[in-house]
Design an enzyme around this catalytic site. Sequence first.
Site, PDB file in Angstrom:
ATOM      1  N   ASP A 282      47.672  47.099  36.074  1.00 42.45           N
ATOM      2  CA  ASP A 282      48.886  46.527  36.658  1.00 42.45           C
ATOM      3  C   ASP A 282      48.657  45.153  37.280  1.00 42.45           C
ATOM      4  OD1 ASP A 282      47.293  47.699  38.614  1.00 42.45           O
ATOM      5  OD2 ASP A 282      48.757  49.204  39.188  1.00 42.45           O
TER       6      ASP A 282
ATOM      7  N   ASN B 211      50.931  59.347  47.156  1.00 44.04           N
ATOM      8  CA  ASN B 211      52.114  60.081  46.684  1.00 44.04           C
ATOM      9  C   ASN B 211      51.925  60.554  45.233  1.00 44.04           C
ATOM     10  OD1 ASN B 211      52.244  57.715  45.297  1.00 44.04           O
ATOM     11  ND2 ASN B 211      54.234  57.049  46.089  1.00 44.04           N
TER      12      ASN B 211
ATOM     13  N   HIS C 228      50.862  58.611  42.754  1.00 48.36           N
ATOM     14  CA  HIS C 228      51.081  57.580  41.727  1.00 48.36           C
ATOM     15  C   HIS C 228      49.794  57.202  41.000  1.00 48.36           C
ATOM     16  CE1 HIS C 228      50.617  53.968  44.734  1.00 48.36           C
ATOM     17  NE2 HIS C 228      49.478  54.168  44.104  1.00 48.36           N
TER      18      HIS C 228
ATOM     19  N   GLU D 163      55.419  55.341  40.166  1.00 53.34           N
ATOM     20  CA  GLU D 163      55.716  56.049  41.413  1.00 53.34           C
ATOM     21  C   GLU D 163      56.422  57.373  41.112  1.00 53.34           C
ATOM     22  OE1 GLU D 163      54.659  55.023  44.239  1.00 53.34           O
ATOM     23  OE2 GLU D 163      54.141  52.942  43.806  1.00 53.34           O
TER      24      GLU D 163
HETATM   25  C1  F6R Z   1      45.408  50.099  41.162  1.00 58.29           C
HETATM   26  C2  F6R Z   1      46.499  51.030  41.039  1.00 58.29           C
HETATM   27  C3  F6R Z   1      46.855  52.053  42.080  1.00 58.29           C
HETATM   28  C4  F6R Z   1      45.684  52.581  42.892  1.00 58.29           C
HETATM   29  C5  F6R Z   1      46.145  53.614  43.910  1.00 58.29           C
HETATM   30  C6  F6R Z   1      45.013  54.059  44.815  1.00 58.29           C
HETATM   31  O1  F6R Z   1      45.338  49.235  40.037  1.00 58.29           O
HETATM   32  O2  F6R Z   1      47.166  50.945  40.067  1.00 58.29           O
HETATM   33  O3  F6R Z   1      47.504  53.121  41.438  1.00 58.29           O
HETATM   34  O4  F6R Z   1      44.724  53.143  42.049  1.00 58.29           O
HETATM   35  O5  F6R Z   1      47.153  53.075  44.717  1.00 58.29           O
HETATM   36  O6  F6R Z   1      44.620  52.997  45.638  1.00 58.29           O
HETATM   37  P1  F6R Z   1      43.326  53.070  46.528  1.00 58.29           P
HETATM   38  O7  F6R Z   1      42.171  53.202  45.607  1.00 58.29           O
HETATM   39  O8  F6R Z   1      43.302  51.740  47.254  1.00 58.29           O
HETATM   40  O9  F6R Z   1      43.487  54.245  47.432  1.00 58.29           O
END
Ligand code: F6R
Length: 241
Positions: free
Chosen positions: A67, A136, A138, A143
């Site tokens: 992303d 959550n 995701h 989401e």
């Molecule tokens: C990152 C991404 C997000 C993260 C997720 C967990 O490219 O797409 O889905 O993997 O938000 O984030 P952290 O690792 O910071 O807890």
Amino acid sequence: MIIYRAKNYQDMSRKAANIISAQIIMKPNCVLGLATGSSPVGTYKQLIEWYKKGDLDFSKVTSVNLDEYKGLSPENDQSYRYFMNHNLFDHVNIDKTHTFVPNGLEKDSKKACDSYNEIIRKQGGIDLQLLGLGHNGHIGFNEPGAAFEKETHCVDLTESTIEANKRFFASEEDVPRQAYTMGIKNIMQAKKILVVVSGEDKAAILKEVLYGAITPEVPASILQLHNDVTIVADEAALSNS
Ligand code: F6R
């Protein structure tokens, strides 16, 4: 699904890096799907260390990231391109022209997303997709409520994400309102999936992802249906499971 229980974040990172290394060694010209966030940073550090020791060669590897914020340039230190350069690409011998991140500067969302899907297809798909897990449930920016059948698309960031991210920007107005993300369909088409999860704050959602109902309300729950998923989680993250 294989679940590895790691002692802590460092152990999780080492185990995950081992799996990625094995992929690169078995298929030097593999396509790695990569993620940003705090979960994979230690994994990238470990890979850099092994590269510096001479144990890993990224010269034929291609990468596609999950992303990118819409509107941020690669030079913006909050962009995911910047993150990847800083945390991995600048430190290994990967050919930067073979590293792909959605184009945050493309204003036309359809164009940005269609061309990203085309890039993934042109590489022949993803051999190994690395994922972090949101609180959550995701994955990428998919989401709760996200349709399972979507490919790369533009998402409106939720108020809570904007709120959580504003600490990284000069003001709340500077926080991007939208992002481009691979969809669940792109992720599910990867041949192998590796998820890294750390910390007690992820324990409740990890239990739901692993053993709960498969529902768009918990986007990562769809991973139960993939035939080659490895979860590397530390004891704290697995404390409810
Ligand atoms: C990152 C991404 C997000 C993260 C997720 C967990 O490219 O797409 O889905 O993997 O938000 O984030 P952290 O690792 O910071 O807890």
